[in-house]
Design an enzyme around this catalytic site. Structure first.
Site, mmCIF file in Angstrom:
data_model
loop_
_atom_site.group_PDB
_atom_site.id
_atom_site.type_symbol
_atom_site.label_atom_id
_atom_site.label_comp_id
_atom_site.label_asym_id
_atom_site.label_seq_id
_atom_site.Cartn_x
_atom_site.Cartn_y
_atom_site.Cartn_z
ATOM 1 N N ASN B 11 0.825 -1.224 0.000
ATOM 2 C CA ASN B 11 0.000 0.000 0.000
ATOM 3 C C ASN B 11 0.852 1.264 0.000
ATOM 4 O O ASN B 11 0.676 2.164 0.841
ATOM 5 C CB ASN B 11 -0.959 0.001 1.200
ATOM 6 C CG ASN B 11 -1.988 1.134 1.111
ATOM 7 O OD1 ASN B 11 -2.326 1.587 0.020
ATOM 8 N ND2 ASN B 11 -2.454 1.600 2.249
ATOM 9 N N GLU B 37 1.320 -3.010 -5.076
ATOM 10 C CA GLU B 37 1.037 -1.603 -4.771
ATOM 11 C C GLU B 37 2.270 -0.878 -4.239
ATOM 12 O O GLU B 37 2.227 -0.230 -3.186
ATOM 13 C CB GLU B 37 -0.143 -1.457 -3.804
ATOM 14 C CG GLU B 37 -1.479 -1.594 -4.509
ATOM 15 C CD GLU B 37 -2.597 -0.857 -3.781
ATOM 16 O OE1 GLU B 37 -3.218 -1.479 -2.901
ATOM 17 O OE2 GLU B 37 -2.835 0.318 -4.093
ATOM 18 N N TYR B 110 -0.908 -8.062 -8.945
ATOM 19 C CA TYR B 110 -1.849 -7.154 -8.278
ATOM 20 C C TYR B 110 -3.087 -7.054 -9.159
ATOM 21 O O TYR B 110 -3.152 -6.267 -10.094
ATOM 22 C CB TYR B 110 -1.209 -5.778 -8.057
ATOM 23 C CG TYR B 110 -2.162 -4.763 -7.449
ATOM 24 C CD1 TYR B 110 -2.973 -5.107 -6.373
ATOM 25 C CD2 TYR B 110 -2.255 -3.476 -7.957
ATOM 26 C CE1 TYR B 110 -3.845 -4.202 -5.821
ATOM 27 C CE2 TYR B 110 -3.133 -2.548 -7.408
ATOM 28 C CZ TYR B 110 -3.927 -2.924 -6.340
ATOM 29 O OH TYR B 110 -4.803 -2.019 -5.794
ATOM 30 N N ASP B 154 -1.870 -10.065 -4.501
ATOM 31 C CA ASP B 154 -3.182 -9.601 -4.065
ATOM 32 C C ASP B 154 -4.147 -9.889 -5.185
ATOM 33 O O ASP B 154 -4.192 -9.167 -6.179
ATOM 34 C CB ASP B 154 -3.109 -8.097 -3.762
ATOM 35 C CG ASP B 154 -4.455 -7.521 -3.321
ATOM 36 O OD1 ASP B 154 -5.444 -8.276 -3.302
ATOM 37 O OD2 ASP B 154 -4.499 -6.315 -3.007
ATOM 38 N N ASP B 256 -2.076 -2.015 5.077
ATOM 39 C CA ASP B 256 -3.371 -2.598 5.446
ATOM 40 C C ASP B 256 -3.402 -4.105 5.162
ATOM 41 O O ASP B 256 -4.314 -4.793 5.613
ATOM 42 C CB ASP B 256 -4.546 -1.854 4.802
ATOM 43 C CG ASP B 256 -4.381 -1.606 3.312
ATOM 44 O OD1 ASP B 256 -3.293 -1.861 2.759
ATOM 45 O OD2 ASP B 256 -5.353 -1.144 2.688
ATOM 46 N N HIS B 257 -2.402 -4.604 4.455
ATOM 47 C CA HIS B 257 -2.239 -6.046 4.252
ATOM 48 C C HIS B 257 -1.112 -6.568 5.151
ATOM 49 O O HIS B 257 -0.247 -5.794 5.583
ATOM 50 C CB HIS B 257 -1.847 -6.352 2.799
ATOM 51 C CG HIS B 257 -2.892 -5.993 1.789
ATOM 52 N ND1 HIS B 257 -3.585 -6.926 1.052
ATOM 53 C CD2 HIS B 257 -3.347 -4.782 1.372
ATOM 54 C CE1 HIS B 257 -4.429 -6.319 0.230
ATOM 55 N NE2 HIS B 257 -4.306 -5.018 0.402
#
EC number: 3.1.11.2
Lengths: 267, 267
Positions: B11, B37, B110, B154, B256-257
DNA sequence: CTTATAAGG
DNA sequence: CCTTTTAAG
């Protein structure tokens, strides 16, 4: 009775409120506080910044979100509020508001910042051209009514060499251009309004009220005096004390400007 | 010899590097780390994040600044690098890169995130439609050459009810739509690739790998398992250990991951 | 809620 | 360098 007025460009009241503006407002002895660059509408502000206990707040945002915006916070409720200065181009620009507090009208001004060779400099010059006649008219109106006027705010012009640390390097920079300095001279000499802080402290460097966030400007005190209290002569004659509340350290800064405060004695 | 692969959506690698990614990379035992990301070009990264000692870095940014971007960090120098998956629409999108490390090809994917009723959902579905044939072809190529493949990343889809905390509330949410779940089933059943973590841990909730920054999702463990290691059966059979490195506290999160790591035993 | 961007200053 | 906006997630 004496009263104190402060003026400060907060460079975004939401950010300033997170960093120390609220504590500063709680500790100031001022009776009126003029803000510039609020960059928010009332509903976007936390209550402690936008509606603090003990203060009346008049906030005039810009129509453009997140830009400009001026306010006057006062302990007494204003008797009257005027927004803008009657020039179409700058209606809704959030650059001027004036409130009446007893016998004194207090204006909060955010004069546009410019950049040489750009449309923004032309806008700044159009603003200057439009605002000067307003000052002439307001001085006449106010004095005819036996009242006083002080236009506080970020005028975005340093008047003389003593008003910025690096004046030689900035002779071609917006904010210290000959035509801008000459315009301010007209405000003082033709309109007859008084630069209160300079009047109290002639012959000193500064005191500066703005230091760029870029580089080491704050640490080196490479500042500019661009925030003024510009008053009718009758009010200026009552000024007894002026100070710039420069933060003691980088960590205590909550804006790139510092509050400029003046105590006016009883009439 | 066994080897370990980690995958994590960072992120924004610049933000992650400020918050703890560099320390995590220094402490991981992984031989290869897949990132998604990255949201930066190599020149925008501090050296400790973009060119850490002891790692070979293959970084494929998006043509759109500050968006997407995938990378593979490996202790050994890759024998070959392939960017994208040969579909015009997604060339330059920074969504897939594959490196050859000995007998294993490691991909970092991604997959677009979507939003129901928007063009972004349609783009996600076009990506899915284009990526499935690529997986079919790559599995065949890799196995014909006596090699293995693992597509880490992801995938932005939770496969089954056990793969997200609030599955009932999300039956109409992008990431858990019937057509997305069916597409993942095709990856596992038709293409014949294996969801390595689920294969090692059948019949458990999660382990989740993403928690929204909104609300109290992390504190409530309201997560989704959307980060996968999807491997050829021969490699999947060698997986001996899998874990999700959920941060011990909010303050220790740097994305956040969370990283999803798998140890593969010797062939 | 957080990461980027862009313009403004 | 900092604060906003907007887009994205």
């Amino acid at each position: 009775m004496s009263f104190e007025i402060s003026t400060v460009n907060v460079n975004g009241l939401r950010a300033a409120a997170r960093k120390g503006f609220v504590e500063w407002l709680g500790s100031t002895g001022a009776d009126a506080v003029c803000l510039q660059e609020v960059r928010a509408e009332p509903g976007q502000l936390p209550a402690e910044a936008g509606a603090p206990a003990g203060w009346h707040v008049v906030l005039v945002p810009s129509a453009a979100k997140g830009r400009s915006g001026v306010a006057v916070y006062s302990r007494a409720e204003p008797d009257a509020v005027r927004t803008g200065f009657g020039v179409e181009e700058f209606a809704g620009s959030g650059r001027y508001v004036e409130v009446d507090l007893g016998a004194v009208s207090v204006g909060s001004l955010y004069l546009p910042s410019g950049e040489v060779g750009t449309e923004r400099q032309e806008e700044k010059e159009r603003f200057m051209a439009a605002f000067l006649p307003y000052l002439v008219r307001r001085r006449a109106e106010v004095e005819a009514a036996g009242r006083e006027l002080v236009v506080c705010g970020d005028w975005n012009i340093a008047h003389r060499e003593a008003d910025l640390k690096n004046w030689r390097a900035n002779r071609r920079s917006s904010g210290f251009l000959p035509e801008e300095r000459a315009w301010l001279s007209r405000v003082f000499e033709e309109v007859g309004l008084v630069d209160v802080v300079r009047d109290l402290h002639p012959g000193v460097e500064g005191p500066y009220s703005w230091w760029s966030y870029r580089g080491r400007a704050f640490d080196n005190d490479a500042g500019w005096r661009i925030d003024y209290q510009v008053a009718t002569p009758g009010l200026a004659a009552r000024a007894v004390k002026a100070r710039v509340e420069r933060a003691a350290s980088h960590d205590l800064r909550w804006s790139d400007h510092a509050p400029v405060s003046v105590v006016y004695g009883a009439s």
